[in-house]
Write a protein that holds these residues in place. Sequence first.
Motif, short mmCIF file in Angstrom:
data_model
loop_
_atom_site.label_atom_id
_atom_site.label_comp_id
_atom_site.label_asym_id
_atom_site.label_seq_id
_atom_site.Cartn_x
_atom_site.Cartn_y
_atom_site.Cartn_z
N PRO A 33 95.16 94.79 126.02
CA PRO A 33 94.94 94.35 124.64
C PRO A 33 96.24 94.54 123.89
CG PRO A 33 93.98 96.52 125.00
CD PRO A 33 94.51 96.06 126.32
N PHE A 35 98.28 95.35 121.05
CA PHE A 35 98.21 95.93 119.72
C PHE A 35 99.42 95.57 118.86
CE2 PHE A 35 95.13 98.41 122.01
CZ PHE A 35 94.10 98.45 121.10
N ALA A 85 107.32 98.44 133.14
CA ALA A 85 106.59 99.72 133.13
C ALA A 85 106.61 100.32 134.54
CB ALA A 85 105.16 99.51 132.67
N ILE A 90 96.57 100.37 132.57
CA ILE A 90 96.22 99.85 131.24
C ILE A 90 96.69 100.81 130.14
CG2 ILE A 90 93.88 100.78 131.40
CD1 ILE A 90 92.99 98.42 129.67
N LEU A 91 96.62 102.11 130.42
CA LEU A 91 97.03 103.10 129.42
C LEU A 91 98.50 102.92 129.06
CD1 LEU A 91 95.94 105.67 128.01
CD2 LEU A 91 96.92 106.97 129.89
N ASN A 92 99.34 102.84 130.08
CA ASN A 92 100.77 102.69 129.83
C ASN A 92 101.10 101.37 129.15
OD1 ASN A 92 101.58 105.18 130.72
ND2 ASN A 92 101.88 104.52 132.83
N ILE A 94 99.14 99.68 127.15
CA ILE A 94 98.72 99.79 125.75
C ILE A 94 99.79 100.55 124.96
CG2 ILE A 94 97.11 100.95 124.19
CD1 ILE A 94 94.85 100.25 126.00
N ILE A 95 100.32 101.61 125.56
CA ILE A 95 101.33 102.41 124.86
C ILE A 95 102.56 101.55 124.55
CG2 ILE A 95 102.92 104.35 125.12
CD1 ILE A 95 100.64 105.75 126.70
N ILE A 96 102.94 100.69 125.48
CA ILE A 96 104.07 99.81 125.21
C ILE A 96 103.79 98.90 124.01
CG2 ILE A 96 105.42 97.86 126.08
CD1 ILE A 96 105.43 99.12 128.78
N LEU A 98 101.81 99.42 121.60
CA LEU A 98 101.83 100.24 120.38
C LEU A 98 103.26 100.55 119.96
CD1 LEU A 98 98.96 102.70 121.25
CD2 LEU A 98 98.95 101.04 119.40
N GLY A 99 104.11 100.79 120.95
CA GLY A 99 105.52 101.03 120.66
C GLY A 99 106.11 99.86 119.90
N PHE A 100 105.84 98.65 120.37
CA PHE A 100 106.38 97.49 119.67
C PHE A 100 105.75 97.31 118.29
CE2 PHE A 100 108.06 96.23 123.79
CZ PHE A 100 109.32 95.85 123.40
N GLU A 101 104.49 97.66 118.22
CA GLU A 101 103.82 97.60 116.91
C GLU A 101 104.62 98.43 115.91
OE1 GLU A 101 101.10 98.60 113.70
OE2 GLU A 101 101.95 100.02 115.10
#
Lengths: 290, 323, 258
Positions: A33, A35, A85, A90-92, A94-96, A98-101
């Motif tokens: 997903p 973000f 990555a 999926i966790l990692n 998503i974190i990426i 969020l980082g760009f967010e």
Amino acid sequence: MFLQLIISGLSIGSLYALIALAMVIIYKASEVPNFAQGEMAMISTFVAYALLITAKASFVVSFLGALLFAVLLGMFIEFVALRRAKDPNILNLIIITLGFEMVLYGLASWKWGAEQKHLPFPISDTDVIQFGTVVVSHLDIATMVVALIVMITLFLFFRYTKLGIAMKATQQNVIAARINGIRTNRITSFTWGLSSLIGAVAGILLSPVATLDPNLMMDPLLKGFAAAVLGGMTTLIGPVIGGYLLGVIENLFGAYVSLEFKSVVAFLIIVFVLWFKPSGLFGKHYVKKV
Amino acid sequence: MSGLIAFPFISPNYYVYMLNYMAVNVIVAMGLNILIGYTGQISLGHAGFFAIGAYVTVLFIDKLHVPFFAALFVAALLAAAFGFVLGLPALRLEGPYLAIATLGFGMAIIQVIGRAAVFGGRNGLLVSKMSIGPYVLNTDKELYFMIIPMTVILVFAARNIVKTRVGRALVSIRDSDIAAETMGVNVTYYKTLAFAISAFYAGIAGGLYAFVIGFINPGSFTFILSILFLSMVVVGGLGSVLGAVMGGIFISFLNLKLESVQYIPGFGDMLVIISKKWMSVTGLPNISSIIFGLILILIVVIEPLGLYGFWIRTKKYWKTWPF
Amino acid sequence: MSIFSAHDLTISFGGIKALNHVSFEIEKGAVYSIIGPNGAGKTTIFNCISGLYAPDHGEIIFQDMDITNLAPYKIAGLGIARTFQNIELFSRMTTMENLMLGRHLHMKTGLWSGVTLFSSNSKVSREEIVHRERVEIIVDLLDLQSARDVFVGELPYGSQKLVELARALALEPKLLLLDEPSSGMNNEEKHDLFYWIKDIRNLFDVTILMIEHDMNMVRDISDKVLAINFGKKITAGTPDEVANHPEVLKAYLGEEDA
Ligand SMILES: Nc1ncnc2c1ncn2[C@@H]1O[C@H](COP(=O)(O)OP(=O)(O)OP(=O)(O)O)[C@@H](O)[C@H]1O
Ligand SMILES: [Mg+2]
């Protein structure tokens, strides 16, 4: 009154539909997903603003420039981080995103600050057309029409063009696609570009009614996800219908239940769907193979 | 340990405040690590549980005159209960649903708080001094002796949880949920339990935070804060108690420093020049978002085990050193 | 006396009938093998038994109880443990921790008692020690001492398969499901495994259901064999009866060296 609510619900709903569509395209290709979707659209909208106001370009040039920027941005994010990555669960992933967010949000706030801007728009949101008792602004009509055009083009694209078919094949089964000679890496990159483009269209269409600031897409991000969950994340048509439905439900809730808490509707819908119809209205449930 | 006790007596007040702030974040990171690092589930709404902890503690004390510890405990339990109700449907499913649901939760909580009068709406609430029985804790120093022991206890409690049967069940879910359930682990129950534990920790931390800061409003609990919490766990190292402590301290420190980034010698001046030329000076503090975002991306791309991973590698390096 | 039986198991995945009215029955204490070419539906049978798939039709009886639609963790609780064809270990746990997870159902420590683990004499510590001792027996049996404190993700493939077997044993199953236990092992490892399975059957009070491609092993240690192809039962009987069944021969002829 009721009809009026439905129509304006469909107008805002078509933007949710676009955002949800953008997310699901990425979700199907990269299984994450995204973000950063909202901020990608937000910063693209700011690019349109900069071209229009700062560089004094024409509407056409500014908007096309912003869309081009969006495509490049999407491809860039996929290329520099997603595919690199170390342990792409999926966790990692998503974190990426969020980082760009965070990065995009920070960049926009640094450059344009928190003060609210207004993106001039060639179509008015105060001029209206009257259909019986229902009034619809020019902007609402334009929004609905543009969204429909984008969606129809997209469906035709996935159905009839070589690139579109390759994208769809990659979304369904990466390994099979690779065996069939599709260069899946490149396709995934294009997918990000395309998704970013769709998001940017939504951002630009939204900015005349919202104020242009770095928080522009915070709420719509959640609405997009709610629409996607509601419609089901495994199909493309699901999120579109989910988007329209969400727009209408939200409007009706605002008018008949509580205007104050209208923005909580998206969250409530997510929770209800998860409880009662987890795969969404149109999604399919897959059994994981072991 | 004795250093921790002596610290507030020998250092300026600001640093005591800073340690209190760090300790609160360490508590959140510790709980979140049980969810993310040990169970492999993500939350993007922990600012929401943090807010529940803060508001409920303050309101119970001010409006209902409940003693501090009872109020804090009720607030944390309430946060855990919310975690349970939210976690249960999302955690039965695989995929991105928990991330999406928690994102929605975090946003919905601020909306509700910002609009309801009991919570002080957008203006927020002023927090009166903490009192324990007849004692009123007036200074950061006194607060320090309240907060640090609680932090230590909560860190050890987390360590004990992950070392014993429940912890193994959580890690088994992270590594292979299919194998876990065929070995008799009730996967949905344990995932939900992990989520409730992490919400409980966030609730406690929120209650303490209210007193550290002295003032709470919806703007202090945004989505960005949830990501900040997440980055503490990621930076420290997923699935390591020490990592969560390090990550909590490091990110808190960075966050405080970056608030006044323009005054950092050299680097700050350079940023001011860049801001004047291409960006905007008023927007400069937002650079913290950029830095935190970059850290998140870089960690996943370079060292998924975070600071803890670096620590292990350095240790290995020195052990085997000249060879 | 039969400890386990499956009746009319049927399941399909989007048009493919992975199992088509399969029935069989296992005597208590037996070693029962399932054979069949790739894609025959063998693993699907296991997945139905352990509750990962819900069969469209049919029922599964274990110790006179219908377990067809129970949740996987409840089925494990009744004493059914398994290994996986494509190893499903807890890769960032050590061998010891993997096996201790196998003791999950036999241990009691909950959240609160876990939190209060403060001395080496507490109830929690004592429980840990008791179960560690049980696990050590299995470690010794399968010669896993050298792997004890290694993260299982770092072990060689053959050892990983053994750890998976050990973890299943730690659950003290009454029915043990082994999905191609010898695949990917060299001859020496296969040889050891072969004796261990015999030992396990003799030492523990366990019934074994095994999927295996190595026909020599199947013949040597199975009491009974079930042959399936395209989701359908071909025949069931003693190893020799099955190996010489014309349809089994036909199914395997297409498949060269199976
Ligand atoms: N979750 C699933 N989704 C779709 N198809 C499935 C699923 N599980 C099994 N199948 C299909 O069912 C059929 C039987 O698969 P199964 O894994 O049981 O074969 P098998 O006998 O174990 O073969 P092998 O010797 O290769 O392990 C195959 O065609 C497989 O593709
Ligand atoms: Mg198989």
